[in-house]
Structure formats: C-alpha cells, structure tokens
Design a protein around this motif. Sequence first.
Motif, PDB file in Angstrom:
ATOM      1  N   GLY A   1      20.746  41.261  42.705  1.00  0.00           N
ATOM      2  CA  GLY A   1      21.813  40.487  42.037  1.00  0.00           C
ATOM      3  C   GLY A   1      21.112  39.220  41.723  1.00  0.00           C
TER       4      GLY A   1
ATOM      5  N   VAL B   1      25.718  41.586  45.016  1.00  0.00           N
ATOM      6  CA  VAL B   1      26.364  41.980  44.085  1.00  0.00           C
ATOM      7  C   VAL B   1      25.821  43.237  43.403  1.00  0.00           C
ATOM      8  CG1 VAL B   1      27.623  39.974  43.739  1.00  0.00           C
ATOM      9  CG2 VAL B   1      25.281  40.479  42.406  1.00  0.00           C
TER      10      VAL B   1
ATOM     11  N   GLY C   1      29.647  34.390  44.807  1.00  0.00           N
ATOM     12  CA  GLY C   1      29.123  35.470  45.521  1.00  0.00           C
ATOM     13  C   GLY C   1      28.736  35.351  46.901  1.00  0.00           C
TER      14      GLY C   1
ATOM     15  N   THR D   1      28.777  43.862  38.415  1.00  0.00           N
ATOM     16  CA  THR D   1      29.004  42.487  38.489  1.00  0.00           C
ATOM     17  C   THR D   1      27.888  41.644  38.038  1.00  0.00           C
ATOM     18  OG1 THR D   1      29.757  42.697  40.903  1.00  0.00           O
ATOM     19  CG2 THR D   1      29.321  40.461  40.344  1.00  0.00           C
TER      20      THR D   1
ATOM     21  N   ALA E   1      34.405  46.896  44.384  1.00  0.00           N
ATOM     22  CA  ALA E   1      34.580  45.929  45.419  1.00  0.00           C
ATOM     23  C   ALA E   1      35.580  46.294  46.241  1.00  0.00           C
ATOM     24  CB  ALA E   1      35.082  44.764  44.693  1.00  0.00           C
TER      25      ALA E   1
ATOM     26  N   PHE F   1      29.153  41.759  34.214  1.00  0.00           N
ATOM     27  CA  PHE F   1      30.297  40.996  34.041  1.00  0.00           C
ATOM     28  C   PHE F   1      29.711  39.486  33.809  1.00  0.00           C
ATOM     29  CE2 PHE F   1      33.380  38.903  36.582  1.00  0.00           C
ATOM     30  CZ  PHE F   1      34.697  38.537  35.697  1.00  0.00           C
ATOM     31  N   LEU F   2      28.996  39.127  34.893  1.00  0.00           N
ATOM     32  CA  LEU F   2      28.451  37.632  34.715  1.00  0.00           C
ATOM     33  C   LEU F   2      27.591  37.503  33.491  1.00  0.00           C
ATOM     34  CD1 LEU F   2      27.709  37.018  38.587  1.00  0.00           C
ATOM     35  CD2 LEU F   2      29.637  36.348  37.280  1.00  0.00           C
TER      36      LEU F   2
ATOM     37  N   PRO G   1      33.288  39.310  42.359  1.00  0.00           N
ATOM     38  CA  PRO G   1      32.338  40.415  42.269  1.00  0.00           C
ATOM     39  C   PRO G   1      33.141  41.637  41.572  1.00  0.00           C
ATOM     40  CG  PRO G   1      31.484  39.190  44.053  1.00  0.00           C
ATOM     41  CD  PRO G   1      32.939  38.714  43.796  1.00  0.00           C
ATOM     42  N   LYS G   2      32.626  42.675  40.962  1.00  0.00           N
ATOM     43  CA  LYS G   2      33.174  43.931  40.707  1.00  0.00           C
ATOM     44  C   LYS G   2      32.640  45.067  41.542  1.00  0.00           C
ATOM     45  CE  LYS G   2      35.360  42.258  37.035  1.00  0.00           C
ATOM     46  NZ  LYS G   2      36.850  41.956  37.204  1.00  0.00           N
ATOM     47  N   ASP G   3      31.502  45.053  41.981  1.00  0.00           N
ATOM     48  CA  ASP G   3      31.037  45.928  42.703  1.00  0.00           C
ATOM     49  C   ASP G   3      29.744  45.312  43.737  1.00  0.00           C
ATOM     50  OD1 ASP G   3      29.130  45.198  40.864  1.00  0.00           O
ATOM     51  OD2 ASP G   3      28.307  47.442  40.535  1.00  0.00           O
TER      52      ASP G   3
ATOM     53  N   ALA H   1      32.063  31.518  39.500  1.00  0.00           N
ATOM     54  CA  ALA H   1      31.676  32.802  39.846  1.00  0.00           C
ATOM     55  C   ALA H   1      31.171  32.698  41.624  1.00  0.00           C
ATOM     56  CB  ALA H   1      30.421  33.343  39.195  1.00  0.00           C
TER      57      ALA H   1
END
Length: 397
Positions: A331, A296, A219, A300, A284, A303-304, A264-266, A217
């Motif tokens: 985050g 993040v 970041g 995100t 993202a 998701f993580l 990251p998704k966002d 992952a």
Amino acid sequence: MSDFNTIDDLNVSGKTVLVRADLNVPMQDGRVSDTTRIDRLAPTLKELAAKGAKVVILSHFGRPKNGPDAKNSLRHVLADLSAAVGQDVAFAEDCVGDAAKAAIAAVPAGGMVLLENTRFHAEEEKNEPGFAKAIAELGDLYVNDAFSAAHRAHASTEGVAHHLPAAAGRLMQAELEALTKALEKPERPVLAVVGGAKISTKLDLLGNLVSKVDMLALGGGMANTFLFAQGTDVGGSLCEKDMADQARAIMEKAKAAGCELLLPKDFAAAKEFKAGAANRTVPADGIAADEMALDVGPATVEFLKAKIATAKTVVWNGPLGAFEIAPFNAGTNAVAAIVADATQAGTLLSVAGGGDTVAALAAAGVEERFTYVSAAGGAFLEWLEGKELPGVAALKK
C-alpha cells in the motif's frame, strides 16, 4: 525566501565563516554507514570555500555524557567529509578556546577545519551565553546549515546567531523553501498523508494539519484508532482505544475547518505479523477478531489515487502499513509511486519527512522522485505541528 538571510546576503571573501552542520551520521564498526547528511552539506562548504572564505565546521555527534570521549569524536567523519568536499579538512581538538583558534589560524582562505563535538561541553545544550560567545569569537560570520538540529535552542544552533551576522546555508535554504511551499504558502488543494503506529505521538501534528490542509489521509495503526472511534470493529489490529475521544475531537476540528478526512476503505488483514504471512483483503469493517490490519488494501489505493489527482500539494509523514515486511509494504509503495509519478509529471509539489517516512520512500524506490524529502526527523515533525524552530527564528532578517 525573503524573511531569511542566505549565503547570497553575505560577503564571505577573506572572512572566517562558522558553519553549523549536522554531522551526527550513523556509524557501524567505527565507520560512517550512511553519508547522506555529509553529501547534502558539501555544496554549502564548497561554495563558501570557492568564494574565498575560511570555513569552520561545527557539529554535535552522538550523546556524550561527561565531556570528551573517543567514541563520540567527530574525527570519525573526517575522511568522509574530506572526500565529499574534495579537499583535506583540518581538525581541531576542541570547538572553543586556544586549540580551536590555533587550528583555524593554520588554515588558508578557501580551506576548511572541522571542530570537535560541540556536545563535549555541557554548556552547548544549555545554550549558555558565555559559551555561545566563545564560539562566536572564532569567526566573522555564521551560517546555519543544520535544519535537522533547528528545533533545539543550543549554543551552536541559536545562541551564536545573536553575536554574528547569520544566514541559512544552501541545505537549510532548500528545506525552508520546500516547507514554505508545502504548508505556509501552498498551491491548493493540499493533501496530507499521515501514517505510523500511534495517534498519541502525533496529536499536535494532526491538530495543526486539519486547520491547514484540504484533505487528510490517514494510514497505519493510527487509522485503526479513528475507525474504532467511529464505531468500527478493528479486530486484533493495533489500536489505541483510550485515544478514541481525542480522535473524535480531531474529526470535529477537521469538519469545522472544512478538511476532508480520508480513512482506509479496505485492508490487507493477517493472523500473524511476519514476512509473507497469509493474508486476505477485507473491507474496513470486515476484520475478524483474530486478524490484524497490516496494510491498506487496493480499494484504498484507488481511492487515494483519485484524491491525489485533484491535489496540487502533498505533504507526507509516516507509512500506511507495516512497510518493513512484504507483502505489507504494498500500500505504501503504491501510493508513494502515485505521488512520485504526479510530481514528475509536474502536476504536484510533494514534500515528505520524518524517520520512518524516509526509510519507507527509499524502500519504495521513489525518494529521488519527490520534490523534497527532508532528512530532519524531529525538526520536520515540530514544523508540521506548527511550532517555531529556534534555530530558524534566529536567522530571520
């Protein structure tokens, strides 16, 4: 851990034991401002003294340039060290020669003496054989409890181990056991969390990790470089555009090794980098040209969270956003709490380390709730990069 000698392998009663410590602690106004390293060292010193050893403590301190100077004297830590071990620790004006020998001779079995800064001698950092031998002459046994200095082959961390029976102290032992469980012989799946500003400083680390972990992952600023390398516009975010090829190479290596890359998704995006700056959550690929990704976002974190729930081991290095300023610490704090909760629930082994990482986890209030947090910056990073550490190699059976 079978490949290393520990204090359990030594008979220390009636012997003089040289202990390499890391007493290079932060100072403010002539006083120790953070005693963490001293507190973590104390159990080894107390155990050796309780077993009837004469304990002789070696350490570097600061970066003295031309021999001895008052600012870099280990005298500054003597009071805190004595308080931590519960006895008055004697002091020697030098770490070799007659001054050291006389101070050691004056201490009884079960007593302790701190020798002056090893770096007052240029031969220390050169690992000069004669100097290592001069240190070794002061004792019967050698215990290295300074993992944080183990990536340097100096006379007091590596050279002396060739002259005396050598073993890891309790702090070094705990560090090596934690690291072995995390990457050498881990319970899988292993998830690595790597954050921080730049991939240029962590290329070796990322290259080694993708071949060792199941999920990686990313970041911090480095995640932006990976997104950019995939063709995502990251607006005004911190991004090393000239590292796009290297980022793509790491993605290819991860794919070949069967390591899942988690980007990251966002993001929390803002127009200025300052505490309390107005910000918005964007996908993202939704960062405007005049905005920066500073943390993040909630998608995100979720998701993580789902990925962490599948993992048995987490290795963490580097924050996921600008953790020094609110609200861009959210985050890092949220994901750190998820890892800490799973660790406390017994479903996860979690090991973290590296300068900013310790600060970020302490700020998140979860430092005590990870399995192990390494205070060793450079040594922890070199270990993550897959490099052999000279101070550790010297302790092998």
